[in-house]
Design an enzyme around this catalytic site. Structure first.
Site, PDB file in Angstrom:
ATOM      1  N   CYS A 128       0.830  -1.212   0.000  1.00  0.00           N
ATOM      2  CA  CYS A 128       0.000   0.000   0.000  1.00  0.00           C
ATOM      3  C   CYS A 128       0.865   1.262   0.000  1.00  0.00           C
ATOM      4  O   CYS A 128       0.511   2.267  -0.626  1.00  0.00           O
ATOM      5  CB  CYS A 128      -0.925   0.006   1.211  1.00  0.00           C
ATOM      6  N   CYS A 234      -5.521   1.461   4.040  1.00  0.00           N
ATOM      7  CA  CYS A 234      -4.364   1.344   3.152  1.00  0.00           C
ATOM      8  C   CYS A 234      -3.208   2.225   3.612  1.00  0.00           C
ATOM      9  O   CYS A 234      -2.058   1.972   3.252  1.00  0.00           O
ATOM     10  CB  CYS A 234      -4.747   1.689   1.717  1.00  0.00           C
TER      11      CYS A 234
END
Length: 242
Positions: A128, A234
């Site tokens: 991420c 994320c």
């Protein structure tokens, strides 16, 4: 914008502290929040960040009604469903958005840190970071503030988000913080907005393909994200963009 909000924003100094803005806008409608952000910061310094996910059309519709030329940042992480890319194009056309910027991770970073495209499995946080967090920080460099679509009813770390918060050196506006699922449904219905193509297949929240699964009955809307990974965000909302 209501008279009281207009009066307080007009009297506020340029780029006031987030807490002061949150006090003014905490009961404002989403359209009022976006209009206030536009007035305070100016279009050249304001961006809306959208995943073009399952609930994104509602925020994009409200923004387009205020000003369809506000820049929209879309993080094309390289792992997105084709349905999401197609949905981005559909909404861009339907809403008349004039400045959608699709931002990709740097190829040199991917070659160095994820050459086999398996980082999502061994270290999803690192995946991420290189595919979303760093690209967003790069994309937001020209902007003094950004708008996003988080909602309190999504639960977890989002359950008590303010309407305006400080994000490093930037202001961060959460115009949908107070909205309910029913209000979002109404925006879709009244705006004749198409649903994300994957909603019909049981996806309540859509991110990258390897880390997105269908949600079961009774689960919250983000239960299908990073299932089994002990991860719920994320990183773009937990890492200051500086």
């Amino acid at each position: 914008m209501s008279a009281i909000v207009q009066q307080e924003i007009s009297a506020a100094p340029a780029l006031p502290p987030a807490a002061a803005l949150d006090e003014v806008l905490r009961h404002a409608s989403p359209a009022e929040v976006i209009a206030a952000a536009l007035k305070i910061v100016g279009r050249a310094h304001l961006a809306l960040v959208s995943s073009f996910g399952t609930e994104s059309a509602a925020l994009l519709k409200v923004m387009a009604d205020v000003d369809p030329a506000i820049p929209v940042v879309f993080l094309d992480a390289g792992w997105l469903f084709q349905e999401t890319l197609d949905y981005r194009d559909t909404l861009t056309r339907q809403l008349g958005l004039t400045d959608v910027r699709s931002i990709k991770p740097l190829e040199e970073t991917l070659s160095r840190e994820d050459p086999d495209k398996e980082l999502w499995f061994s270290d999803p946080d690192a995946c991420c970071r290189i595919r979303k967090v760093e690209p967003l920080a790069r994309a937001l460099k020209p902007f003094a503030a950004w708008i996003n679509g988080r909602k309190r009813f999504q639960g977890g770390a989002r359950s008590d988000i303010p309407v305006v918060e400080q994000d490093g050196a930037r202001l961060k506006f959460n115009p949908f913080a107070n909205v309910s699922p029913e209000e979002i449904e109404a925006i879709y219905r009244l705006g004749n907005l198409p649903p994300h193509p994957l909603v019909a297949k049981g996806f309540l929240s859509v991110g990258c393909m390897p880390c997105t699964s269908r949600s079961e009955a009774g689960e919250d809307s983000r239960a299908g994200r990073w299932r089994g990974k002990g991860k719920t965000e994320c990183g773009i909302h937990t890492t200051p963009t500086s």
